[in-house]
Write an enzyme that holds these catalytic residues in place. Sequence first.
Site, PDB file in Angstrom:
ATOM      1  N   GLY A  26       0.884  -1.337   0.077  1.00 22.13           N
ATOM      2  CA  GLY A  26      -0.062   0.104   0.044  1.00 22.13           C
ATOM      3  C   GLY A  26       0.800   1.253   0.046  1.00 22.13           C
ATOM      4  O   GLY A  26       2.092   1.198   0.539  1.00 22.13           O
ATOM      5  N   GLN A  31       3.229   9.967   1.479  1.00 20.72           N
ATOM      6  CA  GLN A  31       4.488   9.054   1.955  1.00 20.72           C
ATOM      7  C   GLN A  31       5.516   9.638   0.696  1.00 20.72           C
ATOM      8  O   GLN A  31       6.616   9.356   1.117  1.00 20.72           O
ATOM      9  CB  GLN A  31       4.370   7.659   1.869  1.00 20.72           C
ATOM     10  CG  GLN A  31       3.498   7.221   3.047  1.00 20.72           C
ATOM     11  CD  GLN A  31       3.395   5.558   3.168  1.00 20.72           C
ATOM     12  OE1 GLN A  31       2.358   5.149   2.252  1.00 20.72           O
ATOM     13  NE2 GLN A  31       4.373   4.792   3.539  1.00 20.72           N
ATOM     14  N   CYS A  79       5.833  -0.452   7.701  1.00 16.67           N
ATOM     15  CA  CYS A  79       5.284   0.817   7.102  1.00 16.67           C
ATOM     16  C   CYS A  79       6.642   1.510   6.481  1.00 16.67           C
ATOM     17  O   CYS A  79       7.823   1.530   6.898  1.00 16.67           O
ATOM     18  CB  CYS A  79       5.018   2.056   7.972  1.00 16.67           C
ATOM     19  SG  CYS A  79       4.608   3.450   7.135  1.00 16.67           S
ATOM     20  N   LEU A  80       6.703   1.674   5.032  1.00 18.52           N
ATOM     21  CA  LEU A  80       7.641   2.142   4.148  1.00 18.52           C
ATOM     22  C   LEU A  80       8.209   3.744   4.788  1.00 18.52           C
ATOM     23  O   LEU A  80       9.412   3.796   4.467  1.00 18.52           O
ATOM     24  CB  LEU A  80       7.090   2.697   2.787  1.00 18.52           C
ATOM     25  CG  LEU A  80       6.614   1.108   1.949  1.00 18.52           C
ATOM     26  CD1 LEU A  80       6.072   1.495   0.644  1.00 18.52           C
ATOM     27  CD2 LEU A  80       8.034   0.380   1.803  1.00 18.52           C
ATOM     28  N   HIS A 121      -4.660   1.320   7.637  1.00 18.61           N
ATOM     29  CA  HIS A 121      -3.280   1.942   7.657  1.00 18.61           C
ATOM     30  C   HIS A 121      -2.911   2.959   6.713  1.00 18.61           C
ATOM     31  O   HIS A 121      -2.588   3.960   6.805  1.00 18.61           O
ATOM     32  CB  HIS A 121      -2.391   0.517   7.385  1.00 18.61           C
ATOM     33  CG  HIS A 121      -0.854   1.047   7.295  1.00 18.61           C
ATOM     34  ND1 HIS A 121       0.231   0.490   8.103  1.00 18.61           N
ATOM     35  CD2 HIS A 121      -0.151   1.842   6.671  1.00 18.61           C
ATOM     36  CE1 HIS A 121       1.256   0.999   7.906  1.00 18.61           C
ATOM     37  NE2 HIS A 121       1.421   1.903   6.820  1.00 18.61           N
ATOM     38  N   GLU A 122      -3.720   2.925   5.424  1.00 20.21           N
ATOM     39  CA  GLU A 122      -3.245   3.888   4.573  1.00 20.21           C
ATOM     40  C   GLU A 122      -4.448   5.091   4.595  1.00 20.21           C
ATOM     41  O   GLU A 122      -3.770   6.505   4.659  1.00 20.21           O
ATOM     42  CB  GLU A 122      -3.750   3.552   3.169  1.00 20.21           C
ATOM     43  CG  GLU A 122      -2.829   2.216   2.562  1.00 20.21           C
ATOM     44  CD  GLU A 122      -1.227   2.520   2.741  1.00 20.21           C
ATOM     45  OE1 GLU A 122      -0.896   3.625   2.609  1.00 20.21           O
ATOM     46  OE2 GLU A 122      -0.714   1.466   2.787  1.00 20.21           O
ATOM     47  N   HIS A 125      -2.677   7.289   7.181  1.00 24.42           N
ATOM     48  CA  HIS A 125      -1.680   7.974   6.878  1.00 24.42           C
ATOM     49  C   HIS A 125      -2.363   9.414   6.364  1.00 24.42           C
ATOM     50  O   HIS A 125      -1.725  10.297   6.408  1.00 24.42           O
ATOM     51  CB  HIS A 125      -1.141   7.390   5.561  1.00 24.42           C
ATOM     52  CG  HIS A 125       0.073   6.600   5.929  1.00 24.42           C
ATOM     53  ND1 HIS A 125       1.374   6.991   6.507  1.00 24.42           N
ATOM     54  CD2 HIS A 125       0.381   5.383   5.503  1.00 24.42           C
ATOM     55  CE1 HIS A 125       2.242   5.908   6.643  1.00 24.42           C
ATOM     56  NE2 HIS A 125       1.759   4.883   6.001  1.00 24.42           N
TER      57      HIS A 125
HETATM   58  O1  GNR Z   1       4.298  -2.875   2.732  1.00 27.49           O
HETATM   59  C1  GNR Z   1       3.189  -2.706   3.573  1.00 27.49           C
HETATM   60  N1  GNR Z   1       2.950  -3.731   4.637  1.00 27.49           N
HETATM   61  C2  GNR Z   1       1.860  -3.700   5.505  1.00 27.49           C
HETATM   62  C3  GNR Z   1       1.755  -4.921   5.995  1.00 27.49           C
HETATM   63  C4  GNR Z   1       0.886  -4.698   7.174  1.00 27.49           C
HETATM   64  C5  GNR Z   1      -0.081  -3.614   7.208  1.00 27.49           C
HETATM   65  C6  GNR Z   1       0.267  -2.585   6.612  1.00 27.49           C
HETATM   66  C7  GNR Z   1       0.957  -2.673   5.615  1.00 27.49           C
HETATM   67  S1  GNR Z   1       1.270  -0.975   4.430  1.00 27.49           S
HETATM   68  C8  GNR Z   1       3.104  -1.223   4.028  1.00 27.49           C
HETATM   69  C9  GNR Z   1       3.591  -0.339   3.007  1.00 27.49           C
HETATM   70  C10 GNR Z   1       3.130   1.401   3.597  1.00 27.49           C
HETATM   71  O2  GNR Z   1       3.985   1.803   4.609  1.00 27.49           O
HETATM   72  N2  GNR Z   1       1.896   1.892   3.261  1.00 27.49           N
HETATM   73  O3  GNR Z   1       1.474   3.172   3.960  1.00 27.49           O
HETATM   74 NI    NI Z   2       2.511   2.840   5.919  1.00 28.92          NI
END
Ligand code: GNR
Ligand code: NI
Length: 156
Positions: A26, A31, A79-80, A121-122, A125
């Site tokens: 995601g 980001q 998270c990246l 999660h997204e 952000h």
């Molecule tokens: O690559 C990602 N893996 C992930 C694993 C579990 C829950 C959420 C994620 S999102 C993350 C990429 C990212 O930081 N997206 O904002």
């Molecule tokens: Ni993330």
Amino acid sequence: MSGVDSSIRMLMDDMLETMYDAPGIGLAAIQIGIPKRLVVIDVAKREGEEDDEVKDPIFLVNPEIIRVSDEKAVYEEGCLSIPDYYAEVERPARVWIRYLDRAGAMKEMEADGLLATCIQHEIDHLNGVLFIDYLSRLKRERVMKRFAKEARRYGD
Ligand code: GNR
Ligand code: NI
């Protein structure tokens, strides 16, 4: 009138490429430094077979959570924007969202499993929330300390 024009589509295509390259499942526009409510997701690889060619991208413009389940699920998240750190986070197991798709059409979607976690999660952000905000203060401060240290090292 939706505002999903070709420049937004190009931006989301760029985001998708960045996400696949990372690799991640995601990515939110913020980001990569773009303060727009745009998200791309592809959880196909993690849930599908080993085949790297399986792609199932989802484009979300201005996504909003309209309902969550009482049932919870725990996933190990990364998270990246917080490299090399992973922790278990509990969230609603199922979510319903409303969003504009890549063509600007208003859609609703129900999600569960890893997709439901990734969507939350997204969307976090977009609202300035990171998964470490759900951890204990001790764990969060440990991560933040590490990043402050790395940032100082970068400065020299
Ligand atoms: O690559 C990602 N893996 C992930 C694993 C579990 C829950 C959420 C994620 S999102 C993350 C990429 C990212 O930081 N997206 O904002
Ligand atoms: Ni993330």
